[in-house]
Design a protein around this motif. Structure first.
Motif, PDB file in Angstrom:
ATOM      1  N   SER A  87       0.849  -1.183   0.000  1.00 39.14           N
ATOM      2  CA  SER A  87       0.000   0.000   0.000  1.00 39.14           C
ATOM      3  C   SER A  87       0.887   1.236   0.000  1.00 39.14           C
ATOM      4  O   SER A  87       2.027   1.204   0.469  1.00 39.14           O
ATOM      5  N   ILE A  88       0.359   2.310  -0.569  1.00 39.03           N
ATOM      6  CA  ILE A  88       1.044   3.597  -0.579  1.00 39.03           C
ATOM      7  C   ILE A  88       0.095   4.628   0.013  1.00 39.03           C
ATOM      8  O   ILE A  88      -1.076   4.714  -0.390  1.00 39.03           O
ATOM      9  N   THR A  89       0.580   5.405   0.960  1.00 42.89           N
ATOM     10  CA  THR A  89      -0.210   6.487   1.548  1.00 42.89           C
ATOM     11  C   THR A  89       0.451   7.815   1.212  1.00 42.89           C
ATOM     12  O   THR A  89       1.659   7.976   1.388  1.00 42.89           O
ATOM     13  N   LEU A  90      -0.345   8.756   0.722  1.00 42.64           N
ATOM     14  CA  LEU A  90       0.121  10.094   0.382  1.00 42.64           C
ATOM     15  C   LEU A  90      -0.612  11.100   1.253  1.00 42.64           C
ATOM     16  O   LEU A  90      -1.842  11.084   1.325  1.00 42.64           O
ATOM     17  N   GLU A  91       0.133  11.977   1.912  1.00 45.42           N
ATOM     18  CA  GLU A  91      -0.480  12.968   2.797  1.00 45.42           C
ATOM     19  C   GLU A  91       0.005  14.352   2.425  1.00 45.42           C
ATOM     20  O   GLU A  91       1.207  14.596   2.285  1.00 45.42           O
ATOM     21  N   SER A  92      -0.951  15.272   2.255  1.00 48.43           N
ATOM     22  CA  SER A  92      -0.603  16.632   1.853  1.00 48.43           C
ATOM     23  C   SER A  92       0.193  17.326   2.954  1.00 48.43           C
ATOM     24  O   SER A  92       0.011  17.075   4.147  1.00 48.43           O
ATOM     25  N   ARG A  93       1.047  18.219   2.530  1.00 48.97           N
ATOM     26  CA  ARG A  93       1.860  18.991   3.468  1.00 48.97           C
ATOM     27  C   ARG A  93       1.544  20.471   3.323  1.00 48.97           C
ATOM     28  O   ARG A  93       0.883  20.886   2.382  1.00 48.97           O
ATOM     29  N   GLY A  94       2.038  21.276   4.262  1.00 56.13           N
ATOM     30  CA  GLY A  94       1.852  22.710   4.147  1.00 56.13           C
ATOM     31  C   GLY A  94       0.880  23.243   5.178  1.00 56.13           C
ATOM     32  O   GLY A  94       0.487  22.559   6.120  1.00 56.13           O
ATOM     33  N   GLN A  95       0.442  24.495   4.968  1.00 58.94           N
ATOM     34  CA  GLN A  95      -0.394  25.196   5.936  1.00 58.94           C
ATOM     35  C   GLN A  95      -1.873  25.166   5.570  1.00 58.94           C
ATOM     36  O   GLN A  95      -2.666  25.914   6.126  1.00 58.94           O
TER      37      GLN A  95
END
Length: 252
Positions: free
Chosen positions: A86-94
Motif C-alpha cells: 500500500s502507498i499512503t500520500l499525505e498533503s503537506r503545508g499550511q
C-alpha cells in the motif's frame, strides 16, 4: 471513523436519487465541492505500481509518502515471494484541509495492481474552510445516484452511503442486502483464505453484479458542517481473485 459493518442496513432518506450515475464517476475539475472530497482522476483501479509511481513523481512529489509491504503467511516458505503493498500520500503545508490518499495493491500473484483507493479529508475548525452536509449529500447523489444502503446521522454524527456497481459501471439494486453480505464474506475470507470459500464468493460477485464497492462517509459537526469525509472505491472481484491466488499458492 466507524467501521462499515455497524451501519449497513439503515435508510438515508435525505440522499435522493439523481439519475443514472456515470461509470465510476470521479470528481470533475470544474466541480469545486466534489474536488474537496471525492477521488480525482489521477489514480485508477487496475493501475500498476510503476504507473502509480509515475503519477506521484509528476503531481504528488511534495506530499509525504509512506509505503507498506506485508508478507502473506502460508505453508512453509511459499509466501516468501508474495506480499501486498500500500502507498499512503499525505498533503503537506499550511492548508486548513488535511488530505490523505491510500492506494492498496493486489499481490504479485495477481499482477500487483491497485484494487482500492481511499481519500480521507479532515477539515479545519474554520467554517469558511468546511463543507456543509447538505452539499455533501447532493454531490454524492449527483455523482453516484441512489445508494444501495445508507445511514445517519447516528449518535457519533456519522453519515454514510454505499454503492455497488457491476463490470459495466451500472449501479446494482437488490433487496435483502445481498451485496453487503458478499462484502462481509470477502472480509472474513481475507483473514483466512480457503479455496472453496473464495470460489463461492467470486461466483456470487460475478453473478449478482457486486464487483465495485463505492463508499462515502462523513462526520457532521456543529451547524451541519463536516469535520471529516472519506471516499473509497474497491474492486472486490480483483481482490477476491487475488485471495484465491494466495490460497492456491499457500496450498502448494
Amino acid at each position: 471513523m466507524k467501521t462499515l459493518a455497524t451501519c449497513f442496513f439503515f435508510l438515508f432518506a435525505t440522499l435522493a436519487h439523481a439519475g443514472s450515475a456515470p461509470k465510476f464517476a470521479l470528481a470533475d475539475p470544474s466541480d469545486v465541492v466534489a474536488q474537496r472530497f471525492l477521488p480525482g482522476h489521477d489514480f485508477e483501479i487496475g493501475m500498476t505500481r510503476s504507473e502509480v509511481e509515475a503519477i506521484i513523481s509528476r503531481k504528488y512529489a511534495h506530499w509525504q509518502k509512506t509505503e507498506n509491504r506485508e508478507g502473506l503467511k502460508a505453508k512453509q516458505d511459499a509466501a516468501s515471494a508474495t506480499f501486498t503493498e500500500s502507498i499512503t500520500l499525505e498533503s503537506r503545508g499550511q492548508s486548513p484541509i488535511a488530505d490523505v490518499y491510500r492506494l492498496d495493491f493486489t499481490s504479485p500473484l495477481s499482477g500487483g495492481t491497485v484494487y482500492s483507493i481511499i481519500r480521507d479529508v479532515k477539515f479545519s475548525h474554520l467554517p469558511k474552510d468546511r463543507l456543509a452536509s447538505d452539499e455533501w449529500k447532493k454531490t454524492i447523489a449527483r455523482y453516484w445516484g441512489k445508494p444501495y444502503a445508507a445511514v445517519g446521522p447516528d449518535r457519533d454524527n456519522l453519515v454514510q452511503a454505499i454503492f455497488f456497481f457491476n463490470d459495466a459501471g451500472v449501479a446494482t439494486a437488490r433487496d435483502k442486502a445481498f451485496c453487503t453480505t458478499i462484502f462481509g464474506k470477502v472480509g472474513a475470507i481475507s483473514r483466512k483464505a480457503a479455496d472453496g470459500d473464495v470460489a463461492e464468493v467470486i461466483t456470487g460477485i460475478e453473478r449478482e453484479g457486486c464487483r465495485f464497492f463505492t463508499e462515502a462517509r462523513a462526520i457532521v459537526g456543529e451547524g451541519g458542517l463536516l469535520v471529516r469525509t472519506a471516499s473509497r472505491r474497491t474492486d472486490m472481484l480483483s481482490y477476491a481473485r487475488d485471495l484465491a491466488a494466495r490460497a492456491s499458492h499457500a496450498g502448494r
